[in-house]
Design a protein around this motif. Sequence first.
Motif, PDB file in Angstrom:
ATOM      1  N   GLN A 154      -1.231  -3.287 -25.623  1.00  0.00           N
ATOM      2  CA  GLN A 154      -1.868  -4.442 -26.455  1.00  0.00           C
ATOM      3  C   GLN A 154      -1.235  -5.726 -25.692  1.00  0.00           C
ATOM      4  O   GLN A 154      -1.707  -6.626 -25.813  1.00  0.00           O
ATOM      5  CB  GLN A 154      -1.304  -4.557 -27.933  1.00  0.00           C
ATOM      6  N   GLU A 155       0.151  -5.668 -25.099  1.00  0.00           N
ATOM      7  CA  GLU A 155       0.752  -6.727 -24.391  1.00  0.00           C
ATOM      8  C   GLU A 155       0.207  -6.739 -22.949  1.00  0.00           C
ATOM      9  O   GLU A 155      -0.233  -7.722 -22.149  1.00  0.00           O
ATOM     10  CB  GLU A 155       2.119  -6.620 -24.492  1.00  0.00           C
ATOM     11  N   LEU A 156       0.433  -5.237 -22.261  1.00  0.00           N
ATOM     12  CA  LEU A 156       0.273  -5.319 -20.776  1.00  0.00           C
ATOM     13  C   LEU A 156      -0.905  -4.738 -20.387  1.00  0.00           C
ATOM     14  O   LEU A 156      -0.775  -3.882 -19.115  1.00  0.00           O
ATOM     15  CB  LEU A 156       1.750  -4.675 -20.518  1.00  0.00           C
ATOM     16  N   VAL A 157      -1.896  -4.514 -21.027  1.00  0.00           N
ATOM     17  CA  VAL A 157      -3.378  -3.959 -20.559  1.00  0.00           C
ATOM     18  C   VAL A 157      -2.894  -2.436 -20.386  1.00  0.00           C
ATOM     19  O   VAL A 157      -3.270  -1.496 -21.029  1.00  0.00           O
ATOM     20  CB  VAL A 157      -3.839  -4.394 -19.369  1.00  0.00           C
ATOM     21  N   ALA A 158      -2.180  -2.100 -19.354  1.00  0.00           N
ATOM     22  CA  ALA A 158      -1.682  -0.529 -19.214  1.00  0.00           C
ATOM     23  C   ALA A 158      -0.349  -0.619 -18.666  1.00  0.00           C
ATOM     24  O   ALA A 158       0.205   0.448 -18.116  1.00  0.00           O
ATOM     25  CB  ALA A 158      -2.477   0.206 -18.356  1.00  0.00           C
ATOM     26  N   GLY A 159       0.270  -1.725 -18.417  1.00  0.00           N
ATOM     27  CA  GLY A 159       1.609  -1.472 -17.698  1.00  0.00           C
ATOM     28  C   GLY A 159       1.547  -1.268 -16.307  1.00  0.00           C
ATOM     29  O   GLY A 159       0.776  -1.733 -15.535  1.00  0.00           O
ATOM     30  N   TYR A 160       2.703  -0.521 -16.034  1.00  0.00           N
ATOM     31  CA  TYR A 160       2.895  -0.061 -14.723  1.00  0.00           C
ATOM     32  C   TYR A 160       1.779   0.506 -13.966  1.00  0.00           C
ATOM     33  O   TYR A 160       1.539   0.413 -13.001  1.00  0.00           O
ATOM     34  CB  TYR A 160       4.068   0.450 -14.489  1.00  0.00           C
ATOM     35  N   LEU A 209       4.227  -5.630 -13.154  1.00  0.00           N
ATOM     36  CA  LEU A 209       5.351  -5.876 -12.701  1.00  0.00           C
ATOM     37  C   LEU A 209       6.404  -6.121 -14.071  1.00  0.00           C
ATOM     38  O   LEU A 209       7.411  -5.506 -14.154  1.00  0.00           O
ATOM     39  CB  LEU A 209       5.524  -7.266 -11.949  1.00  0.00           C
ATOM     40  N   VAL A 210       5.548  -6.563 -14.927  1.00  0.00           N
ATOM     41  CA  VAL A 210       6.575  -6.528 -16.203  1.00  0.00           C
ATOM     42  C   VAL A 210       6.822  -5.430 -17.027  1.00  0.00           C
ATOM     43  O   VAL A 210       7.752  -5.045 -17.509  1.00  0.00           O
ATOM     44  CB  VAL A 210       5.617  -7.416 -17.263  1.00  0.00           C
ATOM     45  N   GLY A 211       5.819  -4.588 -16.842  1.00  0.00           N
ATOM     46  CA  GLY A 211       5.883  -3.179 -17.096  1.00  0.00           C
ATOM     47  C   GLY A 211       6.905  -2.413 -16.559  1.00  0.00           C
ATOM     48  O   GLY A 211       7.787  -1.668 -17.229  1.00  0.00           O
ATOM     49  N   LYS A 236       0.785  -1.368   0.017  1.00  0.00           N
ATOM     50  CA  LYS A 236      -0.185   0.239  -0.016  1.00  0.00           C
ATOM     51  C   LYS A 236       0.768   1.342   0.009  1.00  0.00           C
ATOM     52  O   LYS A 236       0.466   2.173  -0.802  1.00  0.00           O
ATOM     53  CB  LYS A 236      -1.004   0.039   1.020  1.00  0.00           C
ATOM     54  N   PHE A 237       1.829   1.067   0.797  1.00  0.00           N
ATOM     55  CA  PHE A 237       2.570   2.417   0.890  1.00  0.00           C
ATOM     56  C   PHE A 237       3.266   2.882  -0.501  1.00  0.00           C
ATOM     57  O   PHE A 237       3.274   3.902  -0.997  1.00  0.00           O
ATOM     58  CB  PHE A 237       3.696   2.253   1.956  1.00  0.00           C
ATOM     59  N   VAL A 238       3.935   1.586  -0.978  1.00  0.00           N
ATOM     60  CA  VAL A 238       4.628   2.036  -2.504  1.00  0.00           C
ATOM     61  C   VAL A 238       3.728   2.356  -3.444  1.00  0.00           C
ATOM     62  O   VAL A 238       4.059   3.322  -3.988  1.00  0.00           O
ATOM     63  CB  VAL A 238       5.505   0.715  -2.503  1.00  0.00           C
ATOM     64  N   TYR A 239       2.689   1.578  -3.368  1.00  0.00           N
ATOM     65  CA  TYR A 239       1.666   1.752  -4.488  1.00  0.00           C
ATOM     66  C   TYR A 239       1.160   3.314  -4.416  1.00  0.00           C
ATOM     67  O   TYR A 239       0.926   3.927  -5.541  1.00  0.00           O
ATOM     68  CB  TYR A 239       0.293   1.105  -4.059  1.00  0.00           C
ATOM     69  N   LYS A 240       0.771   3.705  -3.078  1.00  0.00           N
ATOM     70  CA  LYS A 240       0.362   5.241  -3.146  1.00  0.00           C
ATOM     71  C   LYS A 240       1.208   6.180  -3.267  1.00  0.00           C
ATOM     72  O   LYS A 240       1.333   7.230  -3.731  1.00  0.00           O
ATOM     73  CB  LYS A 240      -0.179   5.444  -1.521  1.00  0.00           C
ATOM     74  N   MET A 248       8.373   1.510  -8.672  1.00  0.00           N
ATOM     75  CA  MET A 248       7.511   1.425  -7.515  1.00  0.00           C
ATOM     76  C   MET A 248       6.132   1.019  -7.916  1.00  0.00           C
ATOM     77  O   MET A 248       5.647   0.466  -7.265  1.00  0.00           O
ATOM     78  CB  MET A 248       7.818   2.761  -6.995  1.00  0.00           C
ATOM     79  N   ALA A 249       5.584   1.940  -8.997  1.00  0.00           N
ATOM     80  CA  ALA A 249       4.343   1.612  -9.364  1.00  0.00           C
ATOM     81  C   ALA A 249       3.929   0.315  -9.680  1.00  0.00           C
ATOM     82  O   ALA A 249       3.029  -0.518  -9.362  1.00  0.00           O
ATOM     83  CB  ALA A 249       3.888   2.928 -10.248  1.00  0.00           C
ATOM     84  N   GLY A 250       4.912  -0.222 -10.377  1.00  0.00           N
ATOM     85  CA  GLY A 250       4.792  -1.671 -10.987  1.00  0.00           C
ATOM     86  C   GLY A 250       4.878  -2.744  -9.910  1.00  0.00           C
ATOM     87  O   GLY A 250       4.155  -3.627  -9.930  1.00  0.00           O
ATOM     88  N   TRP A 251       5.569  -2.463  -9.140  1.00  0.00           N
ATOM     89  CA  TRP A 251       6.065  -3.515  -7.898  1.00  0.00           C
ATOM     90  C   TRP A 251       4.815  -3.081  -7.027  1.00  0.00           C
ATOM     91  O   TRP A 251       4.227  -4.331  -6.564  1.00  0.00           O
ATOM     92  CB  TRP A 251       7.351  -3.178  -7.092  1.00  0.00           C
ATOM     93  N   GLY A 252       4.316  -2.111  -6.468  1.00  0.00           N
ATOM     94  CA  GLY A 252       3.424  -1.923  -5.581  1.00  0.00           C
ATOM     95  C   GLY A 252       2.179  -2.559  -6.047  1.00  0.00           C
ATOM     96  O   GLY A 252       1.355  -2.721  -4.911  1.00  0.00           O
ATOM     97  N   SER A 253       1.833  -2.307  -7.289  1.00  0.00           N
ATOM     98  CA  SER A 253       0.535  -2.878  -7.642  1.00  0.00           C
ATOM     99  C   SER A 253       0.344  -4.460  -7.448  1.00  0.00           C
ATOM    100  O   SER A 253      -0.941  -4.812  -7.286  1.00  0.00           O
ATOM    101  CB  SER A 253       0.193  -2.605  -9.050  1.00  0.00           C
ATOM    102  N   ARG A 254       1.468  -5.005  -7.192  1.00  0.00           N
ATOM    103  CA  ARG A 254       1.456  -6.442  -7.135  1.00  0.00           C
ATOM    104  C   ARG A 254       0.375  -7.228  -8.318  1.00  0.00           C
ATOM    105  O   ARG A 254      -0.629  -7.704  -8.108  1.00  0.00           O
ATOM    106  CB  ARG A 254       0.839  -6.799  -5.837  1.00  0.00           C
TER     107      ARG A 254
END
Lengths: 139, 373, 349
Positions: C236-242, C160-162, C97-101, C149-155
């Motif tokens: 097209q691959e990652l929906v919206a990525g990070y 993550l790939v993004g 949550k912290f990283v995500y926000k 941070m956004a890519g990792w925090g979203s879980r």
Amino acid sequence: MNGQGLIKGLSVTIKHFFSPKITELYPEVKPKLPESVKADFDLDREKCIACGICANACPNKVITIETEKDENNKRRLKRYEMNMQYCLFCGLCAESCPTKAIITKQNFELAAYSRENTKRLLYQADKAPASETEPGAKE
Amino acid sequence: MAISNQESGFRTQEFVLNMGPQHPSTHGVYRAILTMDGEYVVDVENVVGYLHRGMEKIAEDRTYTQFIPYTDRMDYLAGILNNWGFVMTVEKAMGIEVPERAEYIRVITGELQRIASHLVMVASMALDLNGYTPWMYAFYDREKILDLFEMICGSRLTTSFMRVGGVPNDIPEGFIPKLEKFLAELPGRADDFDNVITGNEIFVGRTKGVGVLDAEAALSFGLTGPNLRASGVNFDLRKAQPYSVYDRFDFEVPLGENGDSFDRYNLRMLEIRQSARIIRQALDTIPEGDIMAKVPKVLKVPKGETYCHIEGSKGLLGFYLVSDGGTKPYRLHLHSPSFVNLGAYPKMAKGTVLQDAIASLASIDIVLGEVDR
Amino acid sequence: MENFFVNIAGLIRDLIAGFGLNETLVYLAMVIVKFVAVLVFVLLNVVVLVYMERRVAGFFQERLGPNRVGPQGTLQLVMDIFKLLSKEDIVPAGADKFVYKAAAYAIFVPTILVYMVIPFGKGMNVIDLNLGLFYILAISSVTTMIIFMAGWGSRNKYSLVGGMRAIAQMVSYEIPYVFSFLGVIMLTGSLKMSTIVEAQQGVWFIVLQPIAFIVFLIAGNAEINRGPFDLPEGEQELVAGYHTEYTAGRFAMFYMAEYANLLAMAAIGATVFLGGWQGPWLPGWLWFFIKMYALVFGQMWVRWTFPRIRVDHLMHLNWKVLLPVSLANIVVTGIGIKVYQMVRMMGWW
């Protein structure tokens, strides 16, 4: 190759950038549909002989037809309803009608707010004629 | 390729990526379960059935005429070709001779539909590689075709145009000039499209050598249509077993060489031009006459089994009809090309990167309405 | 007109000084005023840019683009922002949550900080650092962290790939990006933005450093993750990525940061290669503006023409093409400078 394709692509897109645009400004400018379009249906009550062929021709049981016998023991139309939410707009009803009583119309704005309003009452013996009960108009 | 875990001494893990049923580039509700090693696709599993509507069962409860509108909704990008395949099957079973003018109208509309379907394929191929602008260009041309359909069929997408024994409407006034105009514009528009995307180095780099299927593999998967021809197998029902009036027209069957995504894509671009050629010839030689054969009001197919196939836009579109002599089919089986073609997808996608997997999927040109039926 | 904004700044400075504050405090207050001015400038431009992007994209695609909200659709973004702010703010259950926000708020910081040293006109920068260009490079590379941070925090696997793609791409492209500036730095002998602009009095660096300019355009485009290098988002691959999992106001932050980055890139390009505020007849800040938007239009043109590049081709392009080319450019520039000096020394010219 080697970047030529990229440059060519850029030249094509910039050409289209200045070309006339094709967007139709829909609600303001309504498209004029060809006569063959079967987007909406109406019933010519004079021609209808209440045979029920249209109801049988319909693939999806959209048409409900109620008949009654008149004084000469002749069949007469009592009620004619189309449940437009099941309509496939294939036009088989209009095609099968022996007297060409079903008229196809080009009014495509059939969206309605509630499921009830998708039913189109095209004829009822003791009620107002069909075209005044446009779908969506009530809401 | 990726450095293996042992070589680097770095511990990594494979993960499962669930692509679909809601995903921007699965063309509907198709789902692929991808096992990924970073960017690399290790394994692919097809999951279909999200758009299953029981078409074959519906057919058992509809008369032959009533089922025609449902065929539109299978391959909804090529409704007319589906109609055609179905009515041809019924005509074959009943032994009905279709008037010549009706056959010509069928060829004209059918080839227009093939162009429209191929345009959607090349457009969505471009879109899946993030080429938004070429996508719009191709859809602009397709829109013109749909306008033509609107004139002749009365609908744009779900045309229900064919009837057993002919076609319901004759060519209306003003249709031919509009079609001529479209045919005159098409080569220029197709060249523009080629310049934007086919010749683009990024596009070529992303599709050449991606998802390769050689002729042998393509045949063993049962691929048909453009996907098979892209692998170099010359098989087009219009030439191999000419049905309708196709034997009267002069056209070529374009063939691919490598069977990669680029060939599959480029083949469609070439076929668009060939279809335009067929339409041009059909327009020049169309005879006057009836558009409907004499058919009874109530269609009764004699007892027995019939199989008939046509060259659909995605491949060999077959209808297998079992009749018990009544007014409704006893059993109708649909051989849908998309479903068969999709079977080759795991082989194409395995071992490539995620982006290549997307490009391969786009190049097969699946329509989920037809895959699941 | 030339000193319009400078004069306004002078007026405000006099006003603040009128309160009887000492020199340091006035200086501090002025920095804050300028900072706010830049912030407003950036946000206003983001509105214009989003509108411009959608219209330009529409025009390239033979359609009109947004033309309903307000005159010719100009208020479209305002409505979009209101819509986004009124939406439900979802934090995924498994998210860090912290990283995500934090990522959503942090994404805007480096972008704004880059603008601090950009000279919008003569004497029109918040701080004219001695190490201006170096500062820009250092600050903008922080963005990589925040995107990860956004890519990792979203879980989320797509996120993550993004995020991983973003790191690979942005760290790699930083190198040719920096090298593309080296030629200019060698020519001016300074990292100070105002000095770089003044050095282009006679001739713009795009003429002396055309290859560096092309490298800058490509690497810069990759740095800000715009098409054809938008792999971290890769719809097209990652929906919206990070930023797949981001909704409502947080998504709006990412959305606006993308355009603020685009503008920052154009501003740097205009300053370093296109002569900044230099230009005849028109006031300097207007020239700067025109150059900046010309670059932005170029970026949009490229984005709406090309398909997305593949992951491995991206790395090939960086390490096998851009890096050698930019290195060669530095060598050639060095030799050129020496030859020029010798020619001058010998008095041949």
